[in-house]
Enzyme design. Structure first.
Site, mmCIF file in Angstrom:
data_model
loop_
_atom_site.group_PDB
_atom_site.id
_atom_site.type_symbol
_atom_site.label_atom_id
_atom_site.label_comp_id
_atom_site.label_asym_id
_atom_site.label_seq_id
_atom_site.Cartn_x
_atom_site.Cartn_y
_atom_site.Cartn_z
ATOM 1 C CG HIS A 1 -9.771 -5.823 1.226
ATOM 2 N ND1 HIS A 1 -9.749 -7.450 2.100
ATOM 3 C CD2 HIS A 1 -8.118 -5.545 1.087
ATOM 4 C CE1 HIS A 1 -8.633 -7.783 2.503
ATOM 5 N NE2 HIS A 1 -8.087 -6.804 1.734
ATOM 6 C CG ASP B 1 -12.386 -9.565 2.273
ATOM 7 O OD1 ASP B 1 -13.035 -8.295 1.378
ATOM 8 O OD2 ASP B 1 -11.667 -8.635 3.613
ATOM 9 C CD GLU C 1 -3.351 -1.579 1.981
ATOM 10 O OE1 GLU C 1 -2.945 -0.522 3.586
ATOM 11 O OE2 GLU C 1 -3.526 -2.321 2.348
ATOM 12 C CD GLU D 1 -4.838 -7.927 2.152
ATOM 13 O OE1 GLU D 1 -5.430 -7.442 2.605
ATOM 14 O OE2 GLU D 1 -2.631 -7.641 1.666
HETATM 15 C C1 XIL Z 1 -5.922 -5.806 8.471
HETATM 16 C C2 XIL Z 1 -6.291 -7.841 9.243
HETATM 17 O O1 XIL Z 1 -7.527 -8.430 8.647
HETATM 18 C C3 XIL Z 1 -6.777 -6.616 10.590
HETATM 19 O O2 XIL Z 1 -6.970 -8.248 11.604
HETATM 20 C C4 XIL Z 1 -6.016 -5.887 11.952
HETATM 21 O O3 XIL Z 1 -6.801 -5.428 12.557
HETATM 22 C C5 XIL Z 1 -5.702 -4.762 10.131
HETATM 23 O O4 XIL Z 1 -4.536 -5.329 9.180
HETATM 24 N N1 XIL Z 1 -4.548 -4.603 4.106
HETATM 25 C C6 XIL Z 1 -4.047 -5.492 3.976
HETATM 26 C C7 XIL Z 1 -4.117 -6.342 5.300
HETATM 27 O O5 XIL Z 1 -3.114 -5.262 3.508
HETATM 28 O O6 XIL Z 1 -3.064 -6.718 6.057
HETATM 29 C C8 XIL Z 1 -5.623 -5.520 6.705
HETATM 30 O O7 XIL Z 1 -5.357 -6.503 6.846
HETATM 31 C C9 XIL Z 1 -6.530 -5.290 5.795
HETATM 32 C C10 XIL Z 1 -6.509 -4.526 4.816
#
Ligand code: XIL
Length: 365
Positions: free
Chosen positions: A245, A276, A169, A274
């Protein structure tokens, strides 16, 4: 690993109740709460991953400390062929003091994965979140400090972790470089991070990971310009992680396909890192109705199909979902509204979303 060997490892592990736990796990193993084959991991040869909580600070979902830990481990080991630490390998947790590393939870995850024939993807070495106080307040040589962190973590796991999210990021949605402690204190910090990771483990695949790059072409422009610049300067980078996401409406699969294709055209590996899919982005639902669940099935199927049809086999770094069950997904806490974004419900049961993913994996080898 060839499928037959993988299955042997898996079967042996279940038989011995050796999924990372001790005596107390045996009853859970002999009374399975999960369905029989076909598991997702047996439907494809690409890594199918899940983010797992491990630490005591994430107790509700931890595969180590939760009251449901053995069920969580069983579900993960049955269905998935790859894992990533949801939190415990981030600097705040793995490097809490300048002179102290906490390997315990990360090592637990690695052992669990190896016991069950799963790969491990490392997440994440450099980010603007999950930074320990001592890093935020650092007054010494910043470049040496970052290099030391990356070198120590990558070296510790070099025989077990074969791919890393090196920088996470680093760009804002408009494509500008995000202002962070790293950009403030270290010139050209992104390139230096990749060089340090490569030096620590020349065999590891190095990814850049971000959100919204599937939806915002300017943000992806910035990432791909960075890759071109790296190539001109001989700085190693292997692939792009698309967090994905996303939600039921946004972005379109056409946008997602275009973004994957741009990476493929540059010969980059592509991970869905990631995944979802939020079904209640406007906070209009209070439960996952059968209609919503069906829409989610189609959406999972369409997104996975987009990946498999757009990214050729050799460039597929795999697909990882960001959590095991809806009960403990990060999104409800983050967005402060109910949602059901994952493949399994709170009772560890497969949802229609699981079926959608499975349909895509089987239809497009
Ligand atoms: C999130 C986790 O899922 C949570 O448990 C934590 O509180 C915050 O981080 N992008 C990312 C992940 O790269 O590491 C993040 O994970 C979600 C967004």
């Amino acid at each position: 690993m060839p499928k037959t060997i993988k299955n042997l490892v898996f079967t042996a592990c279940i038989g011995l109740a050796a999924c990372g736990g001790g005596q107390s796990d045996r009853s859970a193993v002999t009374t399975p709460t999960i369905p029989t084959a076909p598991m997702l991991r047996d439907q494809t040869t690409i890594p199918i991953g899940v983010a797992l909580a491990v630490g005591s600070f994430e107790r509700a979902s931890s595969i180590r400390y939760s009251p449901q830990a053995s069920q969580l481990r069983n579900l993960a080991a049955h269905e998935f062929s790859s894992v990533v630490a949801e939190n415990v390998m981030k600097p705040e947790f793995i490097h809490p003091q300048e002179d102290q590393y906490n390997w315990s939870d990360g090592d637990y995850l690695v052992k669990f994965a190896k016991d069950n024939g799963m790969q491990i993807h490392g997440h994440t070495l450099v980010w603007h979140n999950a930074i320990p106080d001592w890093m935020n307040n650092y007054t010494g040589d910043w470049e040496a400090m970052l290099t030391d962190h990356i070198t120590t973590v990558v070296s510790h796991y070099s025989s077990d972790i074969s791919s890393w999210d090196v920088v996470n990021e680093a760009f804002l949605d408009d494509g500008s470089v995000r202002s962070t402690i790293w950009s403030t204190h270290i010139s050209d910090y992104i390139a230096k991070a990749y060089l340090a990771a490569h030096a620590a483990d020349p065999d590891a695949e190095l990814y850049y990971n971000d959100y919204n790059i599937e939806a915002m072409p300017k943000k992806l422009d910035a990432v791909l310009n960075m890759v071109s610049d790296f190539r001109n300067r001989n700085i190693p980078i292997d692939g792009i992680g698309f967090q994905l996401h996303i939600d039921r409406y946004w972005p379109s699969t056409t946008q997602i396909r275009q973004a994957f294709s741009r990476c493929v055209a540059m010969g980059l590996k592509v991970r869905i890192s990631e995944l979802d899919i939020r079904m209640n982005p406007n906070n209009t639902a209070t439960t996952l109705t059968p209609e919503l669940a069906e829409l989610q099935r189609q959406r999972y199927r369409d997104v996975i199909t987009a990946y498999l049809e757009t990214v050729p086999y050799d460039l597929r770094g795999g697909i990882t979902v960001w959590g095991l069950t809806d009960a403990t997904s990060w999104v409800t806490g983050y967005y402060h509204m109910p949602d059901w974004p994952l493949l399994f419900d709170a009772n560890f049961q497969r949802k229609p979303a699981w079926t959608g993913m499975s349909e895509a994996l089987i239809a497009t080898p």
